[in-house]
Design an enzyme around this catalytic site. Structure first.
Site, mmCIF file in Angstrom:
data_model
loop_
_atom_site.group_PDB
_atom_site.id
_atom_site.type_symbol
_atom_site.label_atom_id
_atom_site.label_comp_id
_atom_site.label_asym_id
_atom_site.label_seq_id
_atom_site.Cartn_x
_atom_site.Cartn_y
_atom_site.Cartn_z
ATOM 1 C CD GLN A 1 -4.370 -8.711 -11.285
ATOM 2 O OE1 GLN A 1 -5.343 -9.000 -10.619
ATOM 3 N NE2 GLN A 1 -3.964 -7.450 -11.406
ATOM 4 C CG LEU B 1 -1.884 -1.160 1.371
ATOM 5 C CD1 LEU B 1 -2.780 -0.943 2.602
ATOM 6 C CD2 LEU B 1 -2.730 -1.364 0.120
ATOM 7 C CE LYS C 1 0.429 3.956 -12.133
ATOM 8 N NZ LYS C 1 0.343 2.526 -12.058
ATOM 9 C CB SER D 1 2.997 2.475 -9.415
ATOM 10 O OG SER D 1 3.153 1.096 -9.705
ATOM 11 C CB SER D 2 2.819 -1.586 -5.597
ATOM 12 O OG SER D 2 1.621 -1.186 -4.981
ATOM 13 C CG HIS E 1 -3.036 1.141 -2.488
ATOM 14 N ND1 HIS E 1 -1.670 1.007 -2.572
ATOM 15 C CD2 HIS E 1 -3.549 0.400 -3.501
ATOM 16 C CE1 HIS E 1 -1.367 0.214 -3.582
ATOM 17 N NE2 HIS E 1 -2.473 -0.165 -4.169
HETATM 18 O O1 PAF Z 1 -5.413 -2.807 -9.289
HETATM 19 C C1 PAF Z 1 -5.134 -3.812 -8.605
HETATM 20 O O2 PAF Z 1 -4.452 -3.749 -7.575
HETATM 21 C C2 PAF Z 1 -5.625 -5.183 -9.070
HETATM 22 O O3 PAF Z 1 -5.588 -5.288 -10.449
HETATM 23 C C3 PAF Z 1 -6.997 -5.554 -8.502
HETATM 24 C C4 PAF Z 1 -8.090 -4.611 -8.999
HETATM 25 C C5 PAF Z 1 -6.963 -5.525 -6.985
HETATM 26 C C6 PAF Z 1 -7.379 -6.976 -8.959
HETATM 27 O O4 PAF Z 1 -6.434 -7.909 -8.538
#
Ligand code: PAF
Length: 287
Positions: free
Chosen positions: A69, A41, A158, A194-195, A45
């Protein structure tokens, strides 16, 4: 209730406990906002949590690094994980429940369903470079929305294409949760939080704000009447000069993500993805 000096956040690993807590809140007339994340985070976030708190009486966050993903060549294994620090940040931001399931609970053996969104998911932006990404995102978000049954869910702008894909999916599949976007939070020099920024070397971090600067200049040029393709070319050249390897810099309709030829086709959103060394950065801006 908040207890001074102690964590108020409830950490839940099982879907059944999430459902039970949310149902309990509902019986008491509470409203629920949901902030899905992959953890690590940052202030972006936390701004979503702040927004969520203004819109609902309870805030649920999920932290789940979603394997479906990530392509096999991507950074699933290396993706930053910082659960203790994340829980403390969510707590300090006034969150109520952190849902952090194990991979095998979200994708048990014999899991066999993936959601394929069309429309914004096949706009020729991220999908050109990460062809399996949005079916992984849509699938996990559908599962999370189903489990949480929140009144609303907030996603950062973002990941603009992601926001549009999730909105499309929720509409098409009749999810009752309202999908909301919230503005990108930036460092003082313009770099979008961004992480993945932790991957940047000191030198790359110095150069990284050029991505936002190039988009900002492009947006200004277009609003002053410059031809869109010419303005995009200036941005592409600025990125190349700074040492980026660009995947795309495009102008799209802000809602449908369809290509636009001129301002009258708008509202316009400029979207870009480019690599600095091994780190892939994405950003977008209204034009
Ligand atoms: O944006 C993200 O952090 C991810 O793509 C999400 C929406 C939590 C889905 O895994």
């Amino acid at each position: 209730m908040a207890v001074e000096g102690a964590s108020r956040v409830r950490i839940v690993r099982e879907a059944a406990s999430l459902r039970a807590q949310v149902a309990d809140w509902r019986r008491q007339g509470e409203t629920i906002a949901f902030v899905p994340t992959m953890g690590a985070l940052h202030a972006g976030h936390i701004s979503l949590v702040g927004e969520a708190k203004t819109l609902a009486s309870r805030v649920v966050m999920s932290i789940f690094v979603n394997p479906t993903q990530f392509a096999p060549t991507e950074d699933f294994g290396a993706y930053p994980r910082a659960f203790e620090a994340d829980a403390a940040k969510f707590d300090a931001a006034g969150g109520d429940l952190l849902f952090a399931p194990a991979v095998e609970n979200m994708y048990p053996q014999n899991f066999a369903t993936l959601i394929n969104v069309e429309g914004p998911a096949v706009a020729g932006l991220e999908d050109r470079f990460r062809p399996t990404h949005f079916s992984g995102v849509a699938t996990i978000v559908a599962k999370l929305l189903n489990l949480c049954r929140a009144d609303l869910a907030i996603f950062g702008e973002k990941d603009y294409q992601q926001l549009k894909v999730v909105t499309q999916m929720a509409r098409d599949l009749d999810f009752e949760t309202k999908i909301l976007g919230a503005p990108t939070i930036r460092e003082k020099d313009g770099l979008a939080l961004s992480s993945r920024n932790v991957y940047l070397s000191a030198e790359e971090r110095r150069v990284a704000p050029v991505l936002h600067a190039a988009l900002a200049r492009c947006a200004a040029d277009i609003s002053k009447g410059a031809a869109i393709e010419a303005a995009l070319d200036v941005a592409r050249a600025a990125l190349a000069d700074a040492g980026f390897v660009t995947d795309y810099v495009e102008a799209r309709h802000a809602e449908t993500l369809r290509p636009v030829a001129s301002l009258v086709d708008g509202p316009i959103r400029l979207l870009a993805a480019a690599k600095l060394g091994k780190t892939r950065l994405i950003d977008n801006i209204a034009a």
